[in-house]
Design a protein around this motif. Structure first.
Motif, mmCIF file in Angstrom:
data_model
loop_
_atom_site.group_PDB
_atom_site.id
_atom_site.type_symbol
_atom_site.label_atom_id
_atom_site.label_comp_id
_atom_site.label_asym_id
_atom_site.label_seq_id
_atom_site.Cartn_x
_atom_site.Cartn_y
_atom_site.Cartn_z
ATOM 1 N N ASP A 1 11.798 -3.632 11.394
ATOM 2 C CA ASP A 1 11.768 -2.807 10.239
ATOM 3 C C ASP A 1 11.039 -3.261 8.968
ATOM 4 N N VAL A 2 11.218 -4.602 8.786
ATOM 5 C CA VAL A 2 10.419 -5.267 7.583
ATOM 6 C C VAL A 2 9.047 -5.024 7.859
ATOM 7 N N ASN A 3 8.603 -5.609 9.179
ATOM 8 C CA ASN A 3 7.252 -5.786 9.634
ATOM 9 C C ASN A 3 6.583 -4.272 9.470
ATOM 10 N N GLU A 4 7.320 -3.339 9.984
ATOM 11 C CA GLU A 4 6.791 -1.864 9.963
ATOM 12 C C GLU A 4 6.505 -1.519 8.667
ATOM 13 N N SER A 5 7.308 -1.870 7.946
ATOM 14 C CA SER A 5 7.113 -1.337 6.264
ATOM 15 C C SER A 5 5.942 -2.003 5.802
ATOM 16 N N ILE A 6 5.795 -3.276 6.075
ATOM 17 C CA ILE A 6 4.732 -4.149 5.467
ATOM 18 C C ILE A 6 3.371 -3.319 5.925
ATOM 19 N N ARG A 7 3.412 -3.056 7.142
ATOM 20 C CA ARG A 7 2.158 -2.312 8.035
ATOM 21 C C ARG A 7 1.777 -1.145 7.293
ATOM 22 N N ASP A 8 2.958 -0.314 6.979
ATOM 23 C CA ASP A 8 2.797 1.076 6.385
ATOM 24 C C ASP A 8 2.250 0.905 5.047
ATOM 25 N N THR A 9 2.854 0.019 4.269
ATOM 26 C CA THR A 9 2.324 -0.130 2.745
ATOM 27 C C THR A 9 0.630 -0.436 2.971
ATOM 28 N N ALA A 10 0.341 -1.486 3.856
ATOM 29 C CA ALA A 10 -1.057 -1.770 3.945
ATOM 30 C C ALA A 10 -1.705 -0.610 4.086
ATOM 31 N N GLN A 11 -1.453 0.285 5.027
ATOM 32 C CA GLN A 11 -2.141 1.400 5.758
ATOM 33 C C GLN A 11 -2.133 2.491 4.642
ATOM 34 N N ASN A 12 -1.134 2.569 4.125
ATOM 35 C CA ASN A 12 -0.961 4.069 3.374
ATOM 36 C C ASN A 12 -1.044 3.923 1.576
ATOM 37 N N ASN A 13 -0.422 2.695 1.277
ATOM 38 C CA ASN A 13 -0.369 2.561 -0.150
ATOM 39 C C ASN A 13 -0.935 1.074 -0.422
ATOM 40 N N PRO A 14 -2.169 0.756 0.091
ATOM 41 C CA PRO A 14 -2.951 -0.525 -0.229
ATOM 42 C C PRO A 14 -2.909 -1.013 -1.730
ATOM 43 N N ASP A 15 -3.261 -0.158 -2.652
ATOM 44 C CA ASP A 15 -3.159 -0.521 -4.008
ATOM 45 C C ASP A 15 -1.869 -0.852 -4.819
ATOM 46 N N LYS A 16 -0.724 -0.426 -3.982
ATOM 47 C CA LYS A 16 0.747 -0.814 -4.463
ATOM 48 C C LYS A 16 1.311 -1.965 -3.624
ATOM 49 N N SER B 1 -9.908 -3.733 1.497
ATOM 50 C CA SER B 1 -10.371 -4.187 0.046
ATOM 51 C C SER B 1 -9.674 -3.726 -0.870
ATOM 52 N N ASP B 2 -8.603 -2.920 -0.903
ATOM 53 C CA ASP B 2 -7.866 -2.735 -2.088
ATOM 54 C C ASP B 2 -6.450 -3.344 -1.827
ATOM 55 N N ILE B 3 -6.130 -4.275 -0.983
ATOM 56 C CA ILE B 3 -5.021 -4.853 -0.907
ATOM 57 C C ILE B 3 -5.162 -6.244 -1.646
ATOM 58 N N LYS B 4 -3.952 -6.464 -2.482
ATOM 59 C CA LYS B 4 -4.100 -7.671 -3.370
ATOM 60 C C LYS B 4 -2.660 -8.321 -2.926
ATOM 61 N N VAL B 5 -2.705 -9.665 -2.685
ATOM 62 C CA VAL B 5 -1.538 -10.418 -2.455
ATOM 63 C C VAL B 5 -1.143 -11.532 -3.091
ATOM 64 N N GLN B 6 0.125 -11.253 -3.616
ATOM 65 C CA GLN B 6 0.294 -12.893 -4.624
ATOM 66 C C GLN B 6 0.596 -14.117 -3.430
ATOM 67 N N ILE B 7 0.151 -15.204 -4.167
ATOM 68 C CA ILE B 7 0.240 -16.266 -3.044
ATOM 69 C C ILE B 7 0.391 -17.688 -3.890
#
Length: 595
Positions: free
Chosen positions: A280-295, A355-361
């Motif tokens: 469930d967690v991984n599916e949620s990550i992919r959903d955000t990356a595909q549909n809400n990359p700016d968030k 291109s719109d995805i930002k990840v804290q690291i």
């Protein structure tokens, strides 16, 4: 690296491991096999009684040259100059491309528990001083032939000299010797007018004490393909300097996708989990990356990376940290594996979305030589997203890491991480196979019952008796390989026999093969000659195992017919009392009176 200023007297004071002798022998044999062909044979004939010891010592020198000097195997072997006229130096190599000079004294200690003495250090120190004076005539002909190269390096301020004492003994040295070696390194670099803030890898003179522990770690790193990531651009970054150096900021999804393309799951070598597939967690990550990359930055916990070395670009400006570039060496993502893999999967389907995805690291610098306990604590504290099992935490336990390193000496990979994409093959062993084989080897009824019905209990307390009855300092990498090889063969025998058995017409036999598999494996392994005591890899005696298997199966059928005709076999073979009775019956033909 095994630099002397990173060592303490306590490193040497600790008792050698129970498997030290076995590990030393396997290191010597493995390196001898690897380099022997191209090492000179002067003063070391194959007919000599001490040939193997001498050649193993020379092979250690070759491996140090290879690892620290960035030389290929042939160059490394040809740099070995051990002989009756070596003057105290056993290996020499000048790498003009990398501007590195490696000078080695090596010893093959068969017991694995030796330590350096004052005479060893003084002889090597004096030899290095003569080398710095270009007094090449006192050394072996191989070193003399490199005289012009050494002189060129000595005349330049760009070369790094690595003076290395390497053996298959204990880590570090006694306090009085270590203090002298640390002082020697300080004096060498003071004479070279080195700034106090110079990174250790850039010191022009480096003194290394290399132990069996270091050699196994280096062999493992090469075997597991450590990962370096270069030209990392951190946005809005910051820096922490104590108690460890760390850099934190934001990276683009496109950078993470590049890492994934280049290295895949090799990025996660110190993570307590690998890729867990569809959760469930991984599916949620992919959903955000595909549909809400700016968030993505707001919805995701980010990524934590352990690194062994960090090199900031010189053009980075501490007064303006809007952007900075870095090279990180020997990296492992300890938290965020699912984030990285999810971005990787999204990139494979549509990289324009990244291109719109930002990840804290965060990049946390844990230098070589730092305690594995530190890595373990940081790893544990950073993992709370997908469900973490006790087995996951065991992947960073000291005994598991030791076994991983010892298996690497034998060219085996020990898969510690839980993964939906675990590798397979004869030379891959995972922690679950290790548990199965070693638990069966104990022939202990309680252990076998726990393995059958509640295997998770082995990992509930990594300092408890249940875990330590199976994973403890007496289990060497060689023993683990031997045990797993035999257990795999027995498991295959059971599966083949099960496939040949009709469940309807031979219910009793089918039930025994299904539910008594742990007891069968334990008894058959007990009958293998020298399996418990072997210190070298042993071959399977398949004929004997096959014969014993058929006999055992008949005995178990008789046992059930005579004493447990109405028993529910699934419960019978997960009950410690019944397992004890079964083992007693197979050994002596009787059932204990307490039954």
């Amino acid at each position: 690296m095994a630099l002397v200023h990173n060592l303490t007297p306590e490193d040497n004071a600790a008792a050698a491991r129970a498997t030290a002798g076995v590990v030393a022998q396997r290191i010597g044999n493995s390196l001898k096999e690897r380099f022997e062909e191209n090492i000179h044979k002067r003063n070391c004939r194959e007919t000599d009684s001490d040939y193997s010891v001498k050649m193993s010592s020379r092979a250690i020198a070759a491996f140090v040259i290879h690892y620290l000097g960035k030389a290929d195997d042939v160059q490394s072997a040809q740099g070995v100059c051990d002989s009756a006229e070596d003057g105290g130096i056993d290996g020499i190599f000048v790498n003009h491309a990398e501007k590195i000079v490696v000078v080695v004294q090596s010893k093959f200690n068969q017991s694995g528990n030796a330590t350096w003495n004052t005479a060893d250090f003084l002889r090597f120190k004096n030899a290095c001083e003569h080398l710095q004076e270009c007094d090449f005539g006192r050394f072996d002909q191989i070193l003399q032939a490199s005289g012009a190269d050494i002189a060129k390096a000595l005349d330049s301020i760009d070369y790094r000299f690595k003076f290395v004492m390497a053996h298959t003994g204990k880590r570090g040295a006694a306090a009085e010797i270590l203090i002298d070696m640390q002082q020697w390194q300080r004096e060498l670099n003071a004479a070279a007018i080195v700034g106090h803030d110079t990174p250790e890898n850039d010191l022009p003179f480096q003194v290394h004490l290399v132990s069996a522990e270091d050699l196994t770690e280096w062999m493992r790193v090469q075997h597991s393909n450590s990962v370096d990531i270069a030209d990392v651009e951190l946005e809005e970054y910051g820096k922490i300097t104590a108690p460890y150096t760390a850099y934190y900021g934001t990276v683009g999804g496109d950078q993470i996708y590049e890492w994934w393309q280049q290295h895949s799951s090799d990025l996660f070598t110190k993570n307590i989990r690998n890729l867990l597939g569809k959760t469930d967690v991984n599916e949620s990550i992919r959903d955000t990356a595909q549909n809400n990359p700016d968030k993505f930055w707001f919805f995701n916990n980010g990524v934590t990376v352990l690194v062994r070395d960090v090199q900031p670009y010189r053009r980075n400006n501490d007064r303006d940290r809007t952007r900075g570039r870095f090279n990180f060496s020997d990296v492992s993502i300890i938290n965020g594996a699912q984030t990285v893999s999810s971005i990787g999967y999204v990139g494979e389907s549509d990289p324009t979305q990244l291109s719109d995805i930002k990840v804290q690291i965060r990049f946390i610098h844990i230098p070589h030589g730092e305690s594995e306990d530190t890595i373990d604590l940081i790893t544990r504290a950073n993992n709370h997203q997908n469900r973490v099992l006790g087995r996951d935490f065991a992947s960073q336990h000291v005994e598991q890491l030791r076994l991983r390193d010892e298996l690497a000496v034998e060219q085996y990979t020990y898969q510690l991480l839980r993964s939906s994409q675990a590798p397979t093959g004869d030379k891959f062993i995972d922690i679950d196979e290790a548990l199965d084989g070693l638990a069966c080897l104990t022939m202990n009824a309680t252990t076998l019952a726990t393995l059958k019905s509640a295997r998770g209990k082995f990992f509930e307390n990594l300092e408890g008796n249940q875990y330590r009855s199976v994973f403890n300092p007496t289990i060497s990498g060689v023993k683990l390989i031997n045990v797993v090889k035999h257990h795999r063969y027995i498991e295959r025998l059971i599966k083949i026999k099960l496939s040949e058995t009709d469940q309807q017409t031979a219910k009793k036999r089918y039930g025994i093969l299904t539910h008594a598999n742990r007891v069968i494996a334990a008894i058959l392994m007990e009958q293998v000659n020298n399996l418990r005591r072997a210190t070298t890899l042993i071959e399977l005696d398949t004929g004997s195992i096959d014969e014993n298997f058929e006999t055992l199966l008949s005995q178990l059928e008789t046992l059930i017919d005579t004493h447990y005709p109405s028993a529910y076999l699934a419960r019978l073979f997960s009950n410690a009392t019944k397992i004890t009775a079964t083992i007693e019956y197979i050994k002596n033909g009787t059932i204990p009176t307490t039954e």
